[in-house]
Design a protein around this motif. Structure first.
Motif, short mmCIF file in Angstrom:
data_model
loop_
_atom_site.label_atom_id
_atom_site.label_comp_id
_atom_site.label_asym_id
_atom_site.label_seq_id
_atom_site.Cartn_x
_atom_site.Cartn_y
_atom_site.Cartn_z
N THR A 106 48.80 35.43 44.69
CA THR A 106 47.46 35.65 44.16
C THR A 106 46.52 36.26 45.19
OG1 THR A 106 47.70 33.86 42.55
CG2 THR A 106 45.45 34.55 43.10
N ASP A 107 45.90 37.36 44.81
CA ASP A 107 44.87 38.04 45.59
C ASP A 107 43.83 38.52 44.60
OD1 ASP A 107 43.28 39.52 47.26
OD2 ASP A 107 44.83 40.98 47.81
N ALA A 108 42.95 37.60 44.20
CA ALA A 108 42.01 37.89 43.12
C ALA A 108 41.14 39.10 43.41
CB ALA A 108 41.14 36.66 42.86
N ALA A 109 40.84 39.34 44.67
CA ALA A 109 39.99 40.48 45.02
C ALA A 109 40.63 41.80 44.62
CB ALA A 109 39.70 40.46 46.53
N ASN A 110 41.96 41.81 44.57
CA ASN A 110 42.69 43.02 44.18
C ASN A 110 43.38 42.87 42.83
OD1 ASN A 110 42.30 44.78 46.55
ND2 ASN A 110 43.37 43.14 47.65
N ASP A 111 42.91 41.89 42.04
CA ASP A 111 43.43 41.65 40.69
C ASP A 111 44.92 41.36 40.67
OD1 ASP A 111 40.96 41.95 39.41
OD2 ASP A 111 41.20 44.12 39.23
N LYS A 112 45.40 40.64 41.67
CA LYS A 112 46.80 40.24 41.71
C LYS A 112 46.91 38.73 41.54
CE LYS A 112 48.34 44.04 44.71
NZ LYS A 112 49.01 44.41 45.99
N TYR A 113 47.82 38.31 40.67
CA TYR A 113 47.93 36.90 40.35
C TYR A 113 49.40 36.48 40.21
CZ TYR A 113 43.00 37.39 39.15
OH TYR A 113 41.65 37.65 39.21
N ALA A 114 49.68 35.25 40.58
CA ALA A 114 51.00 34.69 40.34
C ALA A 114 51.18 34.34 38.87
CB ALA A 114 51.21 33.45 41.20
N PHE A 115 50.11 33.82 38.26
CA PHE A 115 50.21 33.29 36.89
C PHE A 115 48.88 33.51 36.17
CE2 PHE A 115 49.67 30.06 33.65
CZ PHE A 115 50.90 29.98 33.05
N LEU A 116 48.96 33.94 34.93
CA LEU A 116 47.77 34.08 34.11
C LEU A 116 48.03 33.55 32.70
CD1 LEU A 116 46.24 37.63 34.89
CD2 LEU A 116 45.37 35.38 35.59
N MET A 117 47.02 32.95 32.14
CA MET A 117 47.00 32.56 30.74
C MET A 117 45.55 32.58 30.31
SD MET A 117 47.60 28.41 31.06
CE MET A 117 47.49 28.10 29.29
N VAL A 118 45.33 32.68 29.02
CA VAL A 118 43.97 32.63 28.50
C VAL A 118 43.56 31.16 28.41
CG1 VAL A 118 42.46 33.16 26.56
CG2 VAL A 118 44.25 34.78 27.24
N PRO A 119 42.48 30.77 29.09
CA PRO A 119 42.07 29.36 29.08
C PRO A 119 41.36 28.98 27.78
CG PRO A 119 40.60 30.62 30.48
CD PRO A 119 41.65 31.58 30.01
N ASP A 120 42.13 28.72 26.75
CA ASP A 120 41.56 28.23 25.51
C ASP A 120 42.46 27.13 24.93
OD1 ASP A 120 43.67 29.53 24.25
OD2 ASP A 120 42.44 31.08 23.33
N PHE A 121 42.05 26.55 23.83
CA PHE A 121 42.72 25.39 23.26
C PHE A 121 44.15 25.70 22.84
CE2 PHE A 121 43.45 22.67 19.40
CZ PHE A 121 43.64 21.48 20.08
N TYR A 122 44.35 26.88 22.27
CA TYR A 122 45.66 27.27 21.74
C TYR A 122 46.75 27.18 22.81
CZ TYR A 122 49.01 30.33 19.26
OH TYR A 122 50.12 30.86 18.64
N TYR A 123 46.45 27.67 23.99
CA TYR A 123 47.44 27.70 25.06
C TYR A 123 47.43 26.45 25.95
CZ TYR A 123 47.91 32.63 23.84
OH TYR A 123 48.13 33.81 23.16
N SER A 124 46.36 25.68 25.91
CA SER A 124 46.26 24.52 26.80
C SER A 124 46.78 23.23 26.18
CB SER A 124 44.81 24.31 27.22
OG SER A 124 43.99 23.98 26.11
N ILE A 125 47.27 23.30 24.95
CA ILE A 125 47.68 22.09 24.24
C ILE A 125 48.74 21.27 24.99
CG2 ILE A 125 49.46 23.23 22.83
CD1 ILE A 125 47.04 20.47 21.65
N PRO A 126 49.64 21.87 25.83
CA PRO A 126 50.59 21.02 26.56
C PRO A 126 49.91 20.00 27.47
CG PRO A 126 51.30 23.30 26.63
CD PRO A 126 49.92 23.30 26.05
#
Length: 430
Positions: A196-216
């Protein structure tokens, strides 16, 4: 899909009608059209009671979703049915998100279809409005569908739909960036330190932080949406602010922070970064596969969601299905057509045209694209999205997730949101 739920408060009293089954079979449909018990009588209890069908119809009308790939598949299958039976099948493209509203207006006036298409999370609205009646399926007919798919089209203990396809979300990963997928989402944080290097838009993992995906994170710590008893959801029993849900959302907020996921992340931004090779792992649905595969080719892999809190991570499972209109003049023949459209052979064709995972177990086993393996595995841990009308109020949880990942107190946010959900359910009169 999850946010297209429309709160329908007008109850249309259904006319329950029964039909006599036609005494014949459709070639290649696994006796789908017989609809009979061993004594030869129609097996349609609870479906369009009171109607009698003495002759096969000249035409059946089907409202298909207007997605071009789905529409092409349905039209080709309808031609096969016509060739086998001599019955013309008129396919009318109607957006899936608009069908229930239009059906409530058109069907009572005699302008509706014999079959219509909907995801199973709309089933509660459909039943409350009297737009579809239960269907009786023999053991052979039930075996045509996976257990998860069949469970998803049941409402208060009765079966209503004929499942077409099953969808959920899993994880995609870029093999050029990730050598070995972490076993748990908690371990993703360690990977984030490397990639992850957020300044250069690089990430190890991404998901949309909403209810649908956070249910686990909610379920695996002891939270739940509705309580269940005897196969029925109890909308008065909400588990979205209990101790487990609070612990889960606290863990989720920490996970988002540790992985550097922007609180405002959207699907479009995530897709763009993943396609540009800037993200190692993303959580997304089957609907993203074609674009990902076209761009990343052999570098693309899929897998079920890594564990959360030491347990297999559930995902919401949606099931797209055919339903027989309670206003159909030909319910027995409509059932025959629905079974024909969803048998193993038809499901193979539907998959080839749409890329959607079939609800047919035989068709699932015939898929030879290894990218589907992650999703098929994930379905085993999936949970059907509740199909009662009260579920529409639960999407208030999206706002709760927004506040929590931005640092608000999880207990306070969940208490307030749960009360809003209760108030909305009470105001609906359900």
């Amino acid at each position: 899909m999850k946010k297209t739920l429309m709160w329908m408060m007008t109850v249309v009293v259904a006319i329950a009608l029964t039909a006599c089954a036609p005494d014949r079979e459709v070639p290649g449909s696994n006796n789908a059209g017989s609809g009979e018990n061993s004594n030869g009588t129609a097996n349609n209890e609870g479906q369009n009671q009171g109607k009698t069908e003495t002759e096969k119809p000249d035409k059946l009308v089907v409202w298909s979703n207007d997605d071009p790939n789905q529409l092409a598949a349905v039209e080709q299958l309808a031609q096969g049915y016509t060739q086998a039976t001599g019955i013309t099948v008129e396919i009318v493209p109607v957006s899936g998100s608009e069908q229930v509203q239009k059906l409530a207006l058109a069907a009572p006036a005699g302008n509706g279809p014999d079959l219509f298409y909907q995801p199973q999370d709309r089933l509660g609205d459909i039943v409350v409005q009297g737009l579809a009646d239960p269907v009786a399926l023999s053991e052979q007919e039930q075996a045509q569908y996976s257990e998860a798919a069949l469970n998803a089209v049941q409402y208060e203990g009765e079966t209503y739909g004929f499942p077409i396809s099953v969808e959920t979300y899993a994880v995609y990963y870029n093999k050029a960036l990730v050598d070995q997928l972490p076993a748990s989402l908690e371990e993703v944080a360690a990977l984030s330190a490397e990639l992850t290097d957020a300044a250069n838009d690089k990430y190890a993992f991404l998901m949309v932080p909403d209810f649908y995906y956070s249910i686990p994170f909610i379920t695996n710590y002891g939270g739940y949406i509705f309580g269940e008893a005897d196969g029925k959801y109890d909308p008065s029993d909400l588990g979205l602010n209990n101790e487990g849900a609070v612990q889960g959302m606290t863990a989720y907020a920490q996970f988002v922070k540790d992985t550097g996921i922007p609180a405002t992340m959207t699907i479009d931004v995530m897709d763009t970064l993943f396609l540009e090779g800037k993200v190692g792992i993303v959580m997304n649905g089957l609907w993203a596969m074609k674009n990902y595969a076209d761009k990343l080719g052999d570098q693309l892999g899929t897998a079920s969601i890594p564990t959360v809190n030491g347990k297999a991570a559930p995902s919401f499972v949606g099931v797209k299905s055919w339903f027989i209109s309670s206003y159909s003049e030909h319910p027995t023949w409509a059932k025959e057509l629905a079974l024909y459209l969803t048998n193993a052979d038809s499901s193979n064709l539907y998959y080839a045209k749409t890329g959607e995972i079939p609800a047919s177990p035989d068709a699932q086993q015939a898929i030879d694209n290894e990218l589907y393996s992650g999703f098929v595995d994930q379905i085993e841990s999936g949970m059907p999205m509740p199909n009662i009308p009260e579920m529409s109020a639960v999407w208030n949880m999206d706002s709760a997730i927004d506040f929590i990942v931005q640092g608000d107190n999880p207990q306070e946010v969940l208490d307030e949101t749960t009360q809003q959900i209760k108030d909305q359910i009470a105001a609906s009169g359900q």
